[in-house]
Design a protein around this motif. Structure first.
Motif, PDB file in Angstrom:
ATOM      1  N   VAL A   1       0.792  -1.182   0.004  1.00  0.00           N
ATOM      2  CA  VAL A   1      -0.017  -0.184   0.018  1.00  0.00           C
ATOM      3  C   VAL A   1       0.718   1.329   0.042  1.00  0.00           C
ATOM      4  CG1 VAL A   1      -1.683   1.135   1.225  1.00  0.00           C
ATOM      5  CG2 VAL A   1      -1.759  -1.118   1.127  1.00  0.00           C
ATOM      6  N   PHE A   2       1.703   1.288   0.794  1.00  0.00           N
ATOM      7  CA  PHE A   2       2.941   2.378   0.991  1.00  0.00           C
ATOM      8  C   PHE A   2       3.427   2.518  -0.461  1.00  0.00           C
ATOM      9  CE2 PHE A   2       6.875   4.377   2.075  1.00  0.00           C
ATOM     10  CZ  PHE A   2       6.365   5.746   2.599  1.00  0.00           C
ATOM     11  N   ASN A   3       3.841   1.677  -1.182  1.00  0.00           N
ATOM     12  CA  ASN A   3       4.636   1.760  -2.217  1.00  0.00           C
ATOM     13  C   ASN A   3       3.523   2.151  -3.358  1.00  0.00           C
ATOM     14  OD1 ASN A   3       6.961   0.725  -1.636  1.00  0.00           O
ATOM     15  ND2 ASN A   3       6.454  -1.541  -1.985  1.00  0.00           N
ATOM     16  N   LEU A   4       2.301   1.768  -3.333  1.00  0.00           N
ATOM     17  CA  LEU A   4       1.166   2.489  -4.303  1.00  0.00           C
ATOM     18  C   LEU A   4       1.245   3.881  -4.097  1.00  0.00           C
ATOM     19  CD1 LEU A   4      -0.745   1.573  -6.422  1.00  0.00           C
ATOM     20  CD2 LEU A   4      -2.396   1.089  -4.631  1.00  0.00           C
ATOM     21  N   VAL A   5       1.084   4.253  -2.671  1.00  0.00           N
ATOM     22  CA  VAL A   5       1.258   5.752  -2.612  1.00  0.00           C
ATOM     23  C   VAL A   5       2.570   6.471  -3.109  1.00  0.00           C
ATOM     24  CG1 VAL A   5       1.240   7.536  -0.766  1.00  0.00           C
ATOM     25  CG2 VAL A   5      -0.239   5.277  -0.420  1.00  0.00           C
ATOM     26  N   LEU A   6       3.762   5.859  -2.932  1.00  0.00           N
ATOM     27  CA  LEU A   6       4.666   6.363  -3.566  1.00  0.00           C
ATOM     28  C   LEU A   6       4.698   6.734  -5.187  1.00  0.00           C
ATOM     29  CD1 LEU A   6       7.918   4.886  -1.579  1.00  0.00           C
ATOM     30  CD2 LEU A   6       6.712   7.136  -1.225  1.00  0.00           C
ATOM     31  N   ALA A   7       3.812   5.444  -5.751  1.00  0.00           N
ATOM     32  CA  ALA A   7       3.771   5.716  -7.119  1.00  0.00           C
ATOM     33  C   ALA A   7       2.834   6.833  -7.465  1.00  0.00           C
ATOM     34  CB  ALA A   7       2.930   4.190  -7.723  1.00  0.00           C
ATOM     35  N   GLY A   8       1.784   7.088  -6.443  1.00  0.00           N
ATOM     36  CA  GLY A   8       1.028   8.153  -6.713  1.00  0.00           C
ATOM     37  C   GLY A   8       1.679   9.514  -6.970  1.00  0.00           C
ATOM     38  N   VAL A   9       2.814   9.541  -6.130  1.00  0.00           N
ATOM     39  CA  VAL A   9       3.419  10.733  -5.832  1.00  0.00           C
ATOM     40  C   VAL A   9       4.055  11.173  -7.279  1.00  0.00           C
ATOM     41  CG1 VAL A   9       5.324  12.024  -4.919  1.00  0.00           C
ATOM     42  CG2 VAL A   9       3.908  10.531  -3.346  1.00  0.00           C
ATOM     43  N   LEU A  10       4.261  10.175  -7.982  1.00  0.00           N
ATOM     44  CA  LEU A  10       5.225  10.256  -9.407  1.00  0.00           C
ATOM     45  C   LEU A  10       4.092  10.740 -10.398  1.00  0.00           C
ATOM     46  CD1 LEU A  10       7.659   7.133  -9.102  1.00  0.00           C
ATOM     47  CD2 LEU A  10       8.043   9.647  -8.549  1.00  0.00           C
ATOM     48  N   ILE A  11       2.946  10.435 -10.393  1.00  0.00           N
ATOM     49  CA  ILE A  11       1.954  10.853 -11.132  1.00  0.00           C
ATOM     50  C   ILE A  11       1.434  12.283 -11.386  1.00  0.00           C
ATOM     51  CG2 ILE A  11      -0.375  10.396 -12.098  1.00  0.00           C
ATOM     52  CD1 ILE A  11      -0.288   7.557 -10.880  1.00  0.00           C
ATOM     53  N   PRO A  12       1.841  12.968 -12.438  1.00  0.00           N
ATOM     54  CA  PRO A  12       1.593  14.621 -12.293  1.00  0.00           C
ATOM     55  C   PRO A  12      -0.152  14.532 -12.532  1.00  0.00           C
ATOM     56  CG  PRO A  12       2.146  13.715 -14.402  1.00  0.00           C
ATOM     57  CD  PRO A  12       2.313  12.576 -13.393  1.00  0.00           C
ATOM     58  N   GLY A  13      -0.589  15.598 -11.858  1.00  0.00           N
ATOM     59  CA  GLY A  13      -2.000  15.868 -11.741  1.00  0.00           C
ATOM     60  C   GLY A  13      -2.605  16.116 -13.108  1.00  0.00           C
ATOM     61  N   THR A  14      -1.776  16.741 -14.183  1.00  0.00           N
ATOM     62  CA  THR A  14      -2.423  17.043 -15.376  1.00  0.00           C
ATOM     63  C   THR A  14      -2.832  15.822 -16.232  1.00  0.00           C
ATOM     64  OG1 THR A  14      -0.149  17.174 -16.212  1.00  0.00           O
ATOM     65  CG2 THR A  14      -1.214  19.305 -15.772  1.00  0.00           C
ATOM     66  N   ALA A  15      -1.987  14.735 -15.772  1.00  0.00           N
ATOM     67  CA  ALA A  15      -2.463  13.569 -16.507  1.00  0.00           C
ATOM     68  C   ALA A  15      -3.669  12.740 -15.957  1.00  0.00           C
ATOM     69  CB  ALA A  15      -1.434  12.577 -16.184  1.00  0.00           C
ATOM     70  N   LEU A  16      -4.137  13.199 -14.726  1.00  0.00           N
ATOM     71  CA  LEU A  16      -5.501  12.693 -14.280  1.00  0.00           C
ATOM     72  C   LEU A  16      -6.638  13.831 -14.506  1.00  0.00           C
ATOM     73  CD1 LEU A  16      -4.009  11.564 -10.696  1.00  0.00           C
ATOM     74  CD2 LEU A  16      -4.426  10.213 -12.673  1.00  0.00           C
ATOM     75  N   ALA A  17      -6.508  14.853 -15.139  1.00  0.00           N
ATOM     76  CA  ALA A  17      -7.599  15.859 -15.211  1.00  0.00           C
ATOM     77  C   ALA A  17      -8.513  15.397 -16.054  1.00  0.00           C
ATOM     78  CB  ALA A  17      -7.001  17.217 -15.643  1.00  0.00           C
ATOM     79  N   LEU A  18      -8.329  14.961 -17.176  1.00  0.00           N
ATOM     80  CA  LEU A  18      -9.366  14.293 -18.326  1.00  0.00           C
ATOM     81  C   LEU A  18     -10.286  13.024 -17.605  1.00  0.00           C
ATOM     82  CD1 LEU A  18      -7.723  14.921 -21.654  1.00  0.00           C
ATOM     83  CD2 LEU A  18      -9.785  16.355 -20.666  1.00  0.00           C
ATOM     84  N   PRO A  19      -9.281  12.000 -17.281  1.00  0.00           N
ATOM     85  CA  PRO A  19     -10.047  11.059 -16.554  1.00  0.00           C
ATOM     86  C   PRO A  19     -10.891  11.331 -15.500  1.00  0.00           C
ATOM     87  CG  PRO A  19      -7.824  10.293 -17.031  1.00  0.00           C
ATOM     88  CD  PRO A  19      -7.833  11.731 -17.229  1.00  0.00           C
ATOM     89  N   LEU A  20     -10.537  11.996 -14.703  1.00  0.00           N
ATOM     90  CA  LEU A  20     -11.434  12.865 -13.703  1.00  0.00           C
ATOM     91  C   LEU A  20     -12.565  13.466 -14.238  1.00  0.00           C
ATOM     92  CD1 LEU A  20      -8.827  14.116 -10.977  1.00  0.00           C
ATOM     93  CD2 LEU A  20     -10.523  12.083 -10.688  1.00  0.00           C
ATOM     94  N   TYR A  21     -12.462  14.158 -15.207  1.00  0.00           N
ATOM     95  CA  TYR A  21     -13.809  15.024 -15.774  1.00  0.00           C
ATOM     96  C   TYR A  21     -14.784  14.040 -16.498  1.00  0.00           C
ATOM     97  CZ  TYR A  21     -16.350  17.568 -19.212  1.00  0.00           C
ATOM     98  OH  TYR A  21     -17.441  17.924 -19.900  1.00  0.00           O
ATOM     99  N   PHE A  22     -13.971  12.927 -17.055  1.00  0.00           N
ATOM    100  CA  PHE A  22     -15.253  11.870 -17.772  1.00  0.00           C
ATOM    101  C   PHE A  22     -15.835  11.137 -16.253  1.00  0.00           C
ATOM    102  CE2 PHE A  22     -12.028  11.788 -21.390  1.00  0.00           C
ATOM    103  CZ  PHE A  22     -13.134  12.534 -21.997  1.00  0.00           C
ATOM    104  N   LEU A  23     -15.053  11.066 -15.357  1.00  0.00           N
ATOM    105  CA  LEU A  23     -15.707  10.372 -14.264  1.00  0.00           C
ATOM    106  C   LEU A  23     -16.770  10.996 -13.577  1.00  0.00           C
ATOM    107  CD1 LEU A  23     -15.975   7.959 -12.032  1.00  0.00           C
ATOM    108  CD2 LEU A  23     -13.879   9.045 -10.787  1.00  0.00           C
ATOM    109  N   PHE A  24     -16.508  12.720 -13.268  1.00  0.00           N
ATOM    110  CA  PHE A  24     -17.393  13.433 -12.540  1.00  0.00           C
ATOM    111  C   PHE A  24     -18.708  13.767 -13.677  1.00  0.00           C
ATOM    112  CE2 PHE A  24     -13.999  13.808  -9.735  1.00  0.00           C
ATOM    113  CZ  PHE A  24     -14.335  14.220  -8.525  1.00  0.00           C
ATOM    114  N   SER A  25     -18.271  13.821 -14.840  1.00  0.00           N
ATOM    115  CA  SER A  25     -19.391  13.936 -15.867  1.00  0.00           C
ATOM    116  C   SER A  25     -20.440  12.876 -15.688  1.00  0.00           C
ATOM    117  CB  SER A  25     -19.046  14.017 -17.308  1.00  0.00           C
ATOM    118  OG  SER A  25     -18.341  15.273 -17.294  1.00  0.00           O
ATOM    119  N   THR A  26     -19.909  11.493 -15.658  1.00  0.00           N
ATOM    120  CA  THR A  26     -20.835  10.437 -15.506  1.00  0.00           C
ATOM    121  C   THR A  26     -21.651  10.502 -14.091  1.00  0.00           C
ATOM    122  OG1 THR A  26     -19.101   9.166 -16.721  1.00  0.00           O
ATOM    123  CG2 THR A  26     -20.851   7.982 -15.320  1.00  0.00           C
ATOM    124  N   MET A  27     -21.029  11.111 -13.160  1.00  0.00           N
ATOM    125  CA  MET A  27     -21.442  11.083 -11.781  1.00  0.00           C
ATOM    126  C   MET A  27     -22.471  12.473 -11.762  1.00  0.00           C
ATOM    127  SD  MET A  27     -18.333   9.924  -9.533  1.00  0.00           S
ATOM    128  CE  MET A  27     -19.307  10.229  -7.849  1.00  0.00           C
TER     129      MET A  27
END
Length: 317
Positions: free
Chosen positions: A145-171
């Motif tokens: 779990v901790f290694n998964l959190v560390l992997a999340g540190v390496l992911i830029p927020g801009t890479a998640l913006a569009l997937p989050l938009y599709f998810l929130f649009s569905t909701m």
């Protein structure tokens, strides 16, 4: 005579032996090093001071330009020297910023305070709980779990913006306050920092003593864990507040209603119309100056909580 001389010699020998024993028994005393001996050479101090001065000028020069430019109108902004005042009327210009378009800037400022304040507070509490659990409760898969959190540190927020938009649009949450608030409460770096700090600053013996006294885990975390982790929590709150306050891409993707805009997105919309309304250049500069003030105040108020050694003397060695 010979007997007296022999007695004197024996007495001197015993005194000498006693003195040598005392000298060998007493600890060796070393003279404390002088202050000049502990200070670095003059050339190193000069180089350090010069580098720090250059760094300070690098960071403070844009702020100084912003302060000077906020006192000018649009004509002086482009027609005078940028690093000195020209017909300064700061209160008048800032009032124009706050009252333009029925006070839309005040609405943007309030939105930014809501996004950054509520998001940073929720992210800090969530990071504290997750980091404390990862540090103090052994369970299967904890390191994964901790290694998964560390992997999340390496992911830029801009890479998640569009997937989050599709998810929130569905909701059905796109173009709402929740579209910016919910992604802001997750801070992988905050979880990482809280886990590392909790492992070092929260003694296991202190937790065991609280359990022996009958305290539950929730009470131990609220009364001991959060208190001992204060420096780390302040750091997480400041980092997350600044990150949300300066975030531009996520609101740009999520929001289409200008009444929901934060300051950064609102000021950018002003610059898009500045070619047709030149006064918007001055309003943008004044709005940028006002947007820096909360960060300066927050840093000044919270920096006193950055202290170490909060648990010194709480546990016997």
């Amino acid at each position: 005579m010979s007997g007296a001389a022999g007695g004197d010699a024996a007495g001197r020998d015993s005194v000498g032996r006693a003195a040598s024993v005392r000298q060998s028994a007493s600890p060796t005393r070393r003279s404390a090093p002088s202050r000049s001996a502990t200070r670095p050479p003059l050339r190193y101090r000069i180089i350090t001071a010069a580098l720090l001065t250059v760094a300070a000028l690098y960071f403070l020069t844009p702020v100084y330009w912003l302060v000077v430019s906020a006192t000018k109108n649009s004509a002086d902004l482009f027609g005078t020297f940028g690093f000195w005042f020209a017909h300064p009327r700061p209160l008048e210009h800032l009032r124009d910023v706050l009252t333009y378009d029925h006070g839309i800037y005040v609405r943007w400022f309030t939105n930014s305070l809501l996004y950054a304040g509520a998001g940073a507070l929720a992210a800090t509490l969530l990071s504290a709980a997750a980091g404390y659990a990862l540090a103090k409760f052994p369970f299967p898969g904890r390191e994964a779990v901790f290694n998964l959190v560390l992997a999340g540190v390496l992911i830029p927020g801009t890479a998640l913006a569009l997937p989050l938009y599709f998810l929130f649009s569905t909701m059905g949450l796109a173009n709402t306050y929740w579209a910016v608030l919910l992604p802001s409460v997750v801070s992988p770096f905050g979880v990482y920092l809280c886990r590392i700090y909790a492992a070092a600053a929260v003694p296991d013996a202190l937790l065991e003593a609280a359990r022996i006294d009958g305290a539950g885990e929730a009470r131990i975390f609220a009364s001991l864990g959060l208190r001992l982790m204060t420096p780390a929590l302040v750091t997480v709150f400041l980092f997350q507040f600044v990150h949300i306050w300066n975030n531009y891409f996520l609101p740009l993707v999520m929001l289409s209603d200008s009444d929901l805009y934060p300051i950064q997105l609102g000021l950018t919309s002003w610059t898009g119309y500045a070619d047709r309304r030149p006064e918007l250049y001055q309003y943008t500069v004044g709005g940028a100056f006002l947007s820096v003030v909360p960060l300066m105040v927050l840093m000044t108020v919270l920096q006193r909580y950055w202290r170490t050694g909060l648990t010194e003397g709480s546990v016997k060695a």
